[in-house]
Design an enzyme around this catalytic site. Structure first.
Site, PDB file in Angstrom:
ATOM      1  N   ASP A 106       8.590  -3.271  15.525  1.00 42.18           N
ATOM      2  CA  ASP A 106       9.784  -4.227  15.413  1.00 42.18           C
ATOM      3  C   ASP A 106      11.138  -3.417  15.881  1.00 42.18           C
ATOM      4  OD1 ASP A 106      11.455  -6.132  14.424  1.00 42.18           O
ATOM      5  OD2 ASP A 106      10.951  -5.715  12.310  1.00 42.18           O
ATOM      6  N   THR A 110       9.275   2.845  12.109  1.00 41.19           N
ATOM      7  CA  THR A 110       8.086   3.489  11.855  1.00 41.19           C
ATOM      8  C   THR A 110       7.463   4.574  12.642  1.00 41.19           C
ATOM      9  OG1 THR A 110       7.677   1.372  10.709  1.00 41.19           O
ATOM     10  CG2 THR A 110       5.757   3.040  10.888  1.00 41.19           C
TER      11      THR A 110
HETATM   12  P1  IMP Z   1       9.306  -1.300  12.588  1.00 48.59           P
HETATM   13  O1  IMP Z   1       9.280  -0.022  11.936  1.00 48.59           O
HETATM   14  O2  IMP Z   1      10.536  -1.870  12.190  1.00 48.59           O
HETATM   15  O3  IMP Z   1       8.931  -1.188  13.967  1.00 48.59           O
HETATM   16  O4  IMP Z   1       8.279  -2.038  11.905  1.00 48.59           O
HETATM   17  C1  IMP Z   1       6.880  -1.560  11.926  1.00 48.59           C
HETATM   18  C2  IMP Z   1       6.046  -2.417  10.826  1.00 48.59           C
HETATM   19  O5  IMP Z   1       6.722  -3.510  10.041  1.00 48.59           O
HETATM   20  C3  IMP Z   1       4.827  -3.261  11.315  1.00 48.59           C
HETATM   21  O6  IMP Z   1       3.961  -2.161  11.418  1.00 48.59           O
HETATM   22  C4  IMP Z   1       4.636  -4.178  10.237  1.00 48.59           C
HETATM   23  O7  IMP Z   1       3.758  -3.685   9.130  1.00 48.59           O
HETATM   24  C5  IMP Z   1       6.009  -4.533   9.769  1.00 48.59           C
HETATM   25  N1  IMP Z   1       6.504  -5.753  10.519  1.00 48.59           N
HETATM   26  C6  IMP Z   1       7.321  -5.679  11.383  1.00 48.59           C
HETATM   27  N2  IMP Z   1       7.572  -7.110  11.893  1.00 48.59           N
HETATM   28  C7  IMP Z   1       6.783  -7.760  11.067  1.00 48.59           C
HETATM   29  C8  IMP Z   1       6.774  -9.085  11.121  1.00 48.59           C
HETATM   30  O8  IMP Z   1       7.147 -10.138  11.777  1.00 48.59           O
HETATM   31  N3  IMP Z   1       5.849  -9.687   9.992  1.00 48.59           N
HETATM   32  C9  IMP Z   1       5.045  -8.994   9.378  1.00 48.59           C
HETATM   33  N4  IMP Z   1       5.057  -7.535   9.474  1.00 48.59           N
HETATM   34  C10 IMP Z   1       6.130  -7.119  10.300  1.00 48.59           C
END
Ligand code: IMP
Length: 180
Positions: A106, A110
């Site tokens: 996203d 992470t």
């Molecule tokens: P990031 O660190 O923003 O890239 O988010 C990564 C983590 O956020 C993913 O592994 C998911 O567990 C959670 N996540 C991000 N977007 C979504 C979504 O649209 N639905 C559910 N979980 C999400």
């Protein structure tokens, strides 16, 4: 397929189990070709990727290992911005060909926090396979070598992905309906 309610929000159908399955076959074929004689170590990031990891791993008829770690940065439908390691890695990755399995990239927060920790241990190679990517939400650019689907910046549930802990058991992927 019709709309569903998860907790207090309505979601509409987005990707069917059949479409997901097709993407997994495609990803499995590419990974098999690239890692045939490398005995790769797959590291799946819990919780969201458990279903994708299981289905993908069944599509890898090569010598391969898998392990799991637990990272989290989400609460409800928004990232908290803080990445917490809840279960760490129990395997030595030095000189190993490592492939991270992620459900969705996203903001990239992470993996941006986690990948340097892995690089620090000097794997022979380090790549990423992700089922979904939201390019419009990118804050940290993460190169995804193996990608299932590029999707708009809308919250999704199902196939392992949750909304406040719910919806992971849906076989299809649904997205948040506008105007609620
Ligand atoms: P990031 O660190 O923003 O890239 O988010 C990564 C983590 O956020 C993913 O592994 C998911 O567990 C959670 N996540 C991000 N977007 C979504 C979504 O649209 N639905 C559910 N979980 C999400």
């Amino acid at each position: 397929m019709s709309t569903i309610k998860v907790k207090d929000k309505v979601f509409e159908p987005y990707l069917t189990a059949a479409e997901i399955d097709k993407a997994i076959h495609r990803l499995g074929a590419s990974l098999c070709e690239d890692y045939q004689d490398k005995r790769p170590l797959f590291i799946a990031i819990l919780n969201g990727s458990f279903m994708f990891a299981a289905d993908l791993f069944k599509n890898l008829p090569i010598e391969a290992e898998i392990s799991f770690i637990k990272l989290a940065s989400y609460k409800g439908t928004k990232s908290t911005g803080q990445v917490v390691t809840a279960i760490g890695l129990d395997i030595d990755i030095h000189n190993r060909h490592v492939v991270i399995i992620e459900d969705i990239v996203d903001t990239g927060k992470t993996l941006n926090a986690f990948l340097p920790q892995l690089r620090h241990q000097h794997p022979a190679s380090l790549e990423l396979v992700a089922l979904l990517n939201k390019p419009e939400a990118t804050e940290y650019t993460i190169p995804i070598k193996y990608l299932g689907f590029s999707i708009p910046d809308k919250f999704v549930v199902g196939y392992g992905l949750d909304y406040d802990g719910l919806g992971r058991n849906l076989a299809d992927i649904y997205r948040l309906k506008e105007e609620q």
